[in-house]
Motif scaffolding. Structure first.
Motif, mmCIF file in Angstrom:
data_model
loop_
_atom_site.group_PDB
_atom_site.id
_atom_site.type_symbol
_atom_site.label_atom_id
_atom_site.label_comp_id
_atom_site.label_asym_id
_atom_site.label_seq_id
_atom_site.Cartn_x
_atom_site.Cartn_y
_atom_site.Cartn_z
ATOM 1 N N ALA A 16 0.845 -1.204 0.000
ATOM 2 C CA ALA A 16 0.000 0.000 0.000
ATOM 3 C C ALA A 16 0.881 1.254 0.000
ATOM 4 C CB ALA A 16 -0.900 -0.012 1.229
ATOM 5 N N PRO A 17 0.354 2.350 -0.548
ATOM 6 C CA PRO A 17 1.153 3.585 -0.631
ATOM 7 C C PRO A 17 1.712 4.049 0.714
ATOM 8 C CG PRO A 17 -0.821 3.798 -1.963
ATOM 9 C CD PRO A 17 -0.949 2.496 -1.233
ATOM 10 N N GLY A 18 0.925 3.888 1.786
ATOM 11 C CA GLY A 18 1.407 4.325 3.098
ATOM 12 C C GLY A 18 2.652 3.575 3.520
ATOM 13 N N GLU A 19 2.631 2.237 3.329
ATOM 14 C CA GLU A 19 3.796 1.420 3.681
ATOM 15 C C GLU A 19 4.975 1.759 2.767
ATOM 16 O OE1 GLU A 19 3.174 -2.835 3.585
ATOM 17 O OE2 GLU A 19 5.323 -3.221 3.768
ATOM 18 N N PHE A 53 5.601 4.587 1.296
ATOM 19 C CA PHE A 53 6.171 5.880 1.704
ATOM 20 C C PHE A 53 7.116 5.696 2.882
ATOM 21 C CE2 PHE A 53 6.337 9.780 4.117
ATOM 22 C CZ PHE A 53 6.562 10.732 3.141
ATOM 23 N N MET A 54 6.641 4.933 3.882
ATOM 24 C CA MET A 54 7.445 4.750 5.089
ATOM 25 C C MET A 54 8.765 4.048 4.762
ATOM 26 S SD MET A 54 5.569 3.921 8.556
ATOM 27 C CE MET A 54 5.006 2.304 8.100
ATOM 28 N N THR A 93 11.176 6.420 2.899
ATOM 29 C CA THR A 93 11.862 7.421 3.731
ATOM 30 C C THR A 93 13.051 6.768 4.440
ATOM 31 O OG1 THR A 93 10.371 7.048 5.600
ATOM 32 C CG2 THR A 93 9.857 8.908 4.176
ATOM 33 N N GLU A 116 10.975 20.336 2.072
ATOM 34 C CA GLU A 116 9.714 20.289 1.325
ATOM 35 C C GLU A 116 9.898 19.650 -0.059
ATOM 36 O OE1 GLU A 116 7.548 23.907 1.703
ATOM 37 O OE2 GLU A 116 6.287 23.472 -0.035
ATOM 38 N N PHE A 155 9.706 15.972 0.337
ATOM 39 C CA PHE A 155 8.331 15.518 0.602
ATOM 40 C C PHE A 155 7.530 15.471 -0.699
ATOM 41 C CE2 PHE A 155 3.857 16.399 1.569
ATOM 42 C CZ PHE A 155 3.585 15.394 2.498
ATOM 43 N N ILE A 156 7.603 16.537 -1.473
ATOM 44 C CA ILE A 156 6.818 16.614 -2.715
ATOM 45 C C ILE A 156 7.294 15.553 -3.710
ATOM 46 C CG2 ILE A 156 6.370 18.085 -4.732
ATOM 47 C CD1 ILE A 156 6.362 20.462 -2.705
ATOM 48 N N THR A 187 6.169 11.986 -2.328
ATOM 49 C CA THR A 187 4.717 11.720 -2.381
ATOM 50 C C THR A 187 4.275 11.555 -3.837
ATOM 51 O OG1 THR A 187 4.344 14.095 -2.133
ATOM 52 C CG2 THR A 187 4.026 12.741 -0.199
ATOM 53 N N VAL A 213 5.260 8.026 -4.835
ATOM 54 C CA VAL A 213 4.450 6.986 -4.194
ATOM 55 C C VAL A 213 3.033 6.954 -4.773
ATOM 56 C CG1 VAL A 213 3.363 6.366 -2.002
ATOM 57 C CG2 VAL A 213 5.793 6.933 -2.067
ATOM 58 N N LYS A 214 2.485 8.127 -5.099
ATOM 59 C CA LYS A 214 1.112 8.175 -5.606
ATOM 60 C C LYS A 214 1.020 7.739 -7.070
ATOM 61 C CE LYS A 214 -1.329 11.864 -4.274
ATOM 62 N NZ LYS A 214 -1.530 13.277 -3.867
ATOM 63 N N LEU A 220 -3.001 9.242 1.821
ATOM 64 C CA LEU A 220 -2.503 8.022 1.166
ATOM 65 C C LEU A 220 -3.248 6.856 1.779
ATOM 66 C CD1 LEU A 220 1.421 8.046 1.284
ATOM 67 C CD2 LEU A 220 0.004 8.508 -0.698
ATOM 68 N N ASP A 221 -4.052 6.174 1.049
ATOM 69 C CA ASP A 221 -4.848 5.043 1.543
ATOM 70 C C ASP A 221 -5.258 5.182 3.006
ATOM 71 O OD1 ASP A 221 -2.668 3.128 3.027
ATOM 72 O OD2 ASP A 221 -1.763 3.947 1.239
ATOM 73 N N MET A 228 -3.634 6.174 5.653
ATOM 74 C CA MET A 228 -3.037 7.227 6.481
ATOM 75 C C MET A 228 -2.964 8.530 5.705
ATOM 76 S SD MET A 228 1.032 6.645 6.460
ATOM 77 C CE MET A 228 1.109 4.925 6.928
ATOM 78 N N TYR A 253 3.113 17.306 6.112
ATOM 79 C CA TYR A 253 4.456 17.895 6.142
ATOM 80 C C TYR A 253 4.335 19.276 6.784
ATOM 81 C CZ TYR A 253 8.902 19.890 4.793
ATOM 82 O OH TYR A 253 10.137 20.472 4.822
ATOM 83 N N MET A 261 2.920 11.079 10.028
ATOM 84 C CA MET A 261 1.997 10.110 9.430
ATOM 85 C C MET A 261 0.862 9.938 10.421
ATOM 86 S SD MET A 261 4.729 7.327 8.083
ATOM 87 C CE MET A 261 6.169 7.821 7.157
#
Lengths: 284, 98
Positions: A226-229, A231-232, A235, A246, A249-250, A253, A256-257, B21-22, B24, B28, B37
């Motif tokens: 999943a996108p959340g996992e 992303f983590m 990072t 920033e 981050f941009i 994201t 990931v999206k 994101l899904d 979560m 920032y 998160m």
């Protein structure tokens, strides 16, 4: 001081060494790469003490960015020390792209990114795919352009470890290999020069189209991430996410999206390549 | 135990970037450079707070318009706990009234 300069993708390095041997090895392995006039980073290989230059020589890594406690390596592993030092400069000093500890290959202008812990096989897989019709972009760092979101190639020497050395020698017997570095902190290591197209086209990136988390040594399986996992995990795989603020981050994201992500388990190179081709056809 | 009358205020919306994101949501925070998160109901709380200084009961009433929060007392307790956590993270501030 002996010196060698090399341009790898967007980054230019100057490597200075108190000994001639590591510089000769670098010059041989990087002979098809451009040699820049101006450099981003300086790396120095120096004796740990002046006596150590001759007596059981031992290499300390120096440069623009340093780890205070980096352990010295024996001179026979000077090439490894240089490669590690170049990685260190990128990891600690590069700000123009978001860095992911990952490998990447390209086909039809679109990029497959693979990330995972050391030993996951991401490096070996990128090298094998590089001899199976894909273009090798890098096996250590994936550089994401904050403006375009594209992957920028960084095709350093491929660092093969342990059983991957024999696998690659049988897949690409004509490739140019460095010396076998036995008994390093990561086991046996042997460098190999990336395929000619990887070097000739290193200024040309591509849009990321698929992200894989390979894991070697487990029965074949595919799992959606999943996108959340994702992303983590990315990072954690990035050496400069926090430093970029920033922009980091941009960039992350957006990646990931827009990029589908799967974890794959495999037990052999052939199995992994078949899985990659199937997922690429379906998702990318 | 937090005082239920405490007022809390979020930073202006342009002080952060919010990316769902899904399961979560990523927040920032420009001032600190930290990526948070978070899960429900944090993004909804920040949106409902806007830039006003509010107490937990006021915020619960605003959220109740769009969400089923169950009993009012439970909702206020839960929202107070979340507001305290957000204050620790620096995403909202406790406003002391004169």
């Amino acid at each position: 001081m002996h010196e060698f300069r090399v341009q790898v993708g967007p980054a230019a390095f100057r490597i200075g060494s108190a000994w001639r041997a590591p510089i000769d090895q670098l010059a041989h392995l990087y002979r098809d790469y451009p040699q820049p006039d101006f450099t981003d980073f300086t790396v120095r290989l120096e004796p740990t003490t002046w006596l150590r230059r001759w007596l059981r020589p031992s290499v300390a890594i120096g440069g623009d960015y340093m780890l205070p406690d980096a352990a010295p390596l024996p001179l026979a592993q000077g090439l490894l020390a240089a490669e590690m030092a170049m990685n260190l400069q990128m990891a600690l000093g590069w700000r123009r792209h978001l860095l992911l500890h990952a490998s990447a290959v390209e086909r039809d202008g679109r990029v497959l990114v693979m990330t995972g812990q050391s030993g996951s096989g991401k490096s070996t897989l990128s090298a094998l795919l590089g001899s199976e019709g894909w273009r090798f972009l890098g096996d250590e760092f994936v550089l994401l352009d904050p403006v375009t979101g594209n992957v920028v190639p960084f095709p350093r020497l491929i660092s093969l470890k342990n059983e991957a050395i024999a696998a690659m020698q049988s897949a690409q017997p004509d490739a140019r290999f460095g010396p076998l570095l036995a008994g390093t902190p990561k086991g046996d290591i042997r460098h190999v020069v990336p395929p000619a197209d990887a070097i000739a086209q290193m200024g040309q990136g591509g849009a990321p189209a698929l992200l894989l988390f390979p894991r070697y040594g487990y029965p074949g399986a595919v799992r959606e991430v999943a996108p959340g996992e994702t992303f983590m995990r990315l990072t954690q795989a990035s050496t400069n996410y926090v430093a970029l603020g920033e922009a980091g981050f941009i960039t992350l994201t957006r990646f990931v999206k827009s990029v589908p992500s799967r974890a794959i388990d495999y037990q052999s190179g052939d199995e992994a390549i078949a899985l990659v081709e199937k997922l690429w056809e379906r998702l990318a | 135990m937090a005082n239920p009358k405490t007022l809390y205020q979020a930073e202006p919306a342009d002080a952060r970037i919010v990316e769902p994101l899904d399961m979560m949501t990523l927040i920032y925070q420009r001032r600190s450079g930290i990526t948070h998160m978070v899960g429900e109901p944090v993004p909804q709380m920040l949106e409902a707070m806007g830039e006003d200084a509010v107490d937990a009961a006021t915020l619960a009433a605003r959220l109740a318009v769009s969400f089923d929060l169950g009993g009012q007392d439970d909702a206020v307790t839960l929202i107070t706990e979340r507001l305290e956590e957000l204050a620790e993270l620096g995403l909202v501030e406790r406003v002391t009234d004169a």
